[in-house]
Motif scaffolding. Structure first.
Motif, PDB file in Angstrom:
ATOM      1  N   VAL A   1       0.823  -1.214   0.000  1.00  0.00           N
ATOM      2  CA  VAL A   1       0.000   0.000   0.000  1.00  0.00           C
ATOM      3  C   VAL A   1       0.859   1.267   0.000  1.00  0.00           C
ATOM      4  N   GLN A   2       2.166   1.153  -0.252  1.00  0.00           N
ATOM      5  CA  GLN A   2       3.044   2.313  -0.156  1.00  0.00           C
ATOM      6  C   GLN A   2       2.713   3.402  -1.160  1.00  0.00           C
ATOM      7  N   ALA A   3       2.147   3.032  -2.304  1.00  0.00           N
ATOM      8  CA  ALA A   3       1.843   4.040  -3.322  1.00  0.00           C
ATOM      9  C   ALA A   3       0.723   4.978  -2.897  1.00  0.00           C
ATOM     10  N   TRP A   4      -0.053   4.586  -1.902  1.00  0.00           N
ATOM     11  CA  TRP A   4      -1.132   5.446  -1.409  1.00  0.00           C
ATOM     12  C   TRP A   4      -0.606   6.599  -0.555  1.00  0.00           C
ATOM     13  N   PHE A   5       0.677   6.556  -0.222  1.00  0.00           N
ATOM     14  CA  PHE A   5       1.266   7.574   0.645  1.00  0.00           C
ATOM     15  C   PHE A   5       2.440   8.221  -0.079  1.00  0.00           C
ATOM     16  N   PRO A   6       2.216   9.325  -0.785  1.00  0.00           N
ATOM     17  CA  PRO A   6       3.289   9.964  -1.571  1.00  0.00           C
ATOM     18  C   PRO A   6       4.502  10.339  -0.721  1.00  0.00           C
ATOM     19  N   GLN A   7       4.299  10.500   0.580  1.00  0.00           N
ATOM     20  CA  GLN A   7       5.419  10.837   1.457  1.00  0.00           C
ATOM     21  C   GLN A   7       6.484   9.738   1.468  1.00  0.00           C
ATOM     22  N   PHE A   8       6.083   8.511   1.125  1.00  0.00           N
ATOM     23  CA  PHE A   8       7.009   7.383   1.157  1.00  0.00           C
ATOM     24  C   PHE A   8       7.867   7.287  -0.100  1.00  0.00           C
ATOM     25  N   PHE A   9       7.585   8.082  -1.108  1.00  0.00           N
ATOM     26  CA  PHE A   9       8.151   7.888  -2.445  1.00  0.00           C
ATOM     27  C   PHE A   9       9.682   7.863  -2.437  1.00  0.00           C
ATOM     28  N   ASP A  10      10.305   8.727  -1.641  1.00  0.00           N
ATOM     29  CA  ASP A  10      11.761   8.867  -1.670  1.00  0.00           C
ATOM     30  C   ASP A  10      12.478   7.981  -0.652  1.00  0.00           C
TER      31      ASP A  10
ATOM     32  N   SER B   1       9.068   0.586  -6.471  1.00  0.00           N
ATOM     33  CA  SER B   1       8.069  -0.409  -6.072  1.00  0.00           C
ATOM     34  C   SER B   1       6.658   0.162  -5.953  1.00  0.00           C
ATOM     35  N   TRP B   2       6.506   1.487  -6.052  1.00  0.00           N
ATOM     36  CA  TRP B   2       5.167   2.073  -6.015  1.00  0.00           C
ATOM     37  C   TRP B   2       4.281   1.473  -7.104  1.00  0.00           C
ATOM     38  N   SER B   3       4.900   1.149  -8.247  1.00  0.00           N
ATOM     39  CA  SER B   3       4.109   0.630  -9.369  1.00  0.00           C
ATOM     40  C   SER B   3       3.557  -0.760  -9.061  1.00  0.00           C
ATOM     41  N   ILE B   4       4.268  -1.544  -8.242  1.00  0.00           N
ATOM     42  CA  ILE B   4       3.767  -2.858  -7.843  1.00  0.00           C
ATOM     43  C   ILE B   4       2.573  -2.677  -6.908  1.00  0.00           C
ATOM     44  N   SER B   5       2.622  -1.641  -6.104  1.00  0.00           N
ATOM     45  CA  SER B   5       1.480  -1.303  -5.253  1.00  0.00           C
ATOM     46  C   SER B   5       0.257  -0.946  -6.100  1.00  0.00           C
ATOM     47  N   VAL B   6       0.494  -0.194  -7.168  1.00  0.00           N
ATOM     48  CA  VAL B   6      -0.587   0.147  -8.101  1.00  0.00           C
ATOM     49  C   VAL B   6      -1.146  -1.109  -8.757  1.00  0.00           C
ATOM     50  N   GLU B   7      -0.236  -1.975  -9.208  1.00  0.00           N
ATOM     51  CA  GLU B   7      -0.670  -3.220  -9.849  1.00  0.00           C
ATOM     52  C   GLU B   7      -1.514  -4.060  -8.900  1.00  0.00           C
TER      53      GLU B   7
END
Length: 374
Positions: free
Chosen positions: A127-136, A143-149
């Protein structure tokens, strides 16, 4: 063993997408060309992510639109496909998690522990992609894209039956609506450029329309809509889109700002390549590109490891290998290392783990059937 359902051109295309993203990540750090036109194209490699999501929607609809796969088996298939390499890529990039201990005080240590806990939990549950603060942090920039998938995978069993039953005109309306939704974040990001990094780019809800467009593309393809298109149309669309990116790529600072042309271009290419006709389809169906396509998920997943390592040890590498001061050679060096790691990951982790998980599920299902009362 070859999957009888596999569309070889799309397998090859999967690597093209992963390669474009990788070259983009190298180029923005160590420019590989001084040519403005080509540099502009390479600088928009994030478009490769839209290709991933649309292609994923198409391929999954292709595999599951017949409705014969039970929900539990579908979810096990998806889990076994993505999670083992995803977990491996997370573990090997832990040294770059990016959490600061500050001054070492109890308060700073407590903050770092809390941050680490939240990052780990978010990554475990995808679920990391739901939190933009985690991006960096950590390898979340990839791995955000795997969260999207994962989000799209969960929704597909509920979306696909409805979309499959739609008459052609309504299916077209859904695709048009999704196109509008896919371009809206880019437009808003252009008008309001101060939005936090990653909000429109990585949040699953903004990427879902691209996935649904892929599903619609397959259903249209199944209905024979692609028969009137010729290979020359592919070439024309490819030249038009690359020319646009070459001249106007940097003019929109938000990567999804180019969705207005990138999304229909990608959808059209997937749609027309699927029939296997034309020089592009033949090229993408070549045995080497298909092999690269098979390892492309490992290629994409481990690129964060390679890039973060190269960033950390760039100067030391150049001391030992001064020829790599040439960024083109540096790109080839990085590509070789990544392909090698990806092949190892595919043959030693991805495929064995996938088979074991699926076999364990099949064995358990058989045991349940055998012990169930008649």
């Amino acid at each position: 063993m070859k999957d009888d359902k596999e569309i070889l051109a799309l397998t090859g295309l999967r690597f093209v997408a992963a390669f474009y993203v990788f070259v983009f990540h190298i180029h923005i750090r160590w420019p590989v060309t001084d040519a403005k036109f080509l540099g502009n194209i390479l600088g928009q490699g994030a478009i490769g992510m839209s290709l991933f999501f649309i292609l994923s929607g198409f391929v999954l609809a292709y595999r599951y639109a017949d409705g014969k796969t039970p929900l539990r088996a579908y979810l096990i298939n998806r889990f076994s496909r993505i999670y083992p390499i995803y977990a491996a890529a997370a573990l090997v990039t832990l040294p770059w998690i990016g959490i600061s201990m500050g001054d070492g005080s109890a308060a700073e240590m407590g903050k770092a522990i809390t941050q680490g806990f939240l990052l780990v939990i978010a990554n475990i549950f995808l679920v990391q992609a739901w939190f933009p603060q985690f991006f960096d942090y950590w390898n979340n920039g990839g791995s955000w894209s795997i969260s999207v998938e994962a989000f799209c995978y969960v929704l597909l069993p509920f979306l696909l039956p409805t979309l499959t039953r739609l008459p052609p005109k309504r299916l077209l309306l859904v695709a048009i609506a999704c196109y509008a939704l896919a371009t809206l974040p880019g437009l808003v990001g252009f008008i309001f450029p101060d939005a936090p990094r990653g909000v429109y780019y990585s949040m699953p809800i903004y990427r879902l329309p691209e996935f649904v467009i892929g599903v619609c593309c397959y259903l249209a393809f199944r209905n024979g809509w692609g028969e009137k298109f010729k290979p020359i149309h592919q070439v024309a669309f490819l030249v038009t889109t690359t020319t646009y990116l070459g001249f106007f790529g940097p003019s929109i600072p938000n990567y999804v700002g180019h969705n207005w042309i990138a999304v229909p271009f990608i959808a059209f290419m997937i749609f027309t390549l699927s029939n296997g006709k034309g020089i592009l389809a033949s090229s993408l169906s070549g045995s080497f590109l298909v092999w690269l396509g098979k390892i492309s998920y490992s290629f994409y997943s481990f690129q964060a490891l390679v890039i973060m390592f190269l960033i950390s040890y760039h100067d030391q590498i150049l001391v030992r290998l001064p020829a790599l001061a040439n960024n083109k050679l540096f790109l080839l060096f990085a590509l070789f290392i990544l392909v090698l790691i990806s092949a190892i990951g595919y043959y030693l982790i991805e495929e064995p783990a996938r088979r074991r998980i699926k076999n364990a599920y099949a064995t358990r299902s058989t045991a349940v059937l055998q012990t169930a009362p008649l």
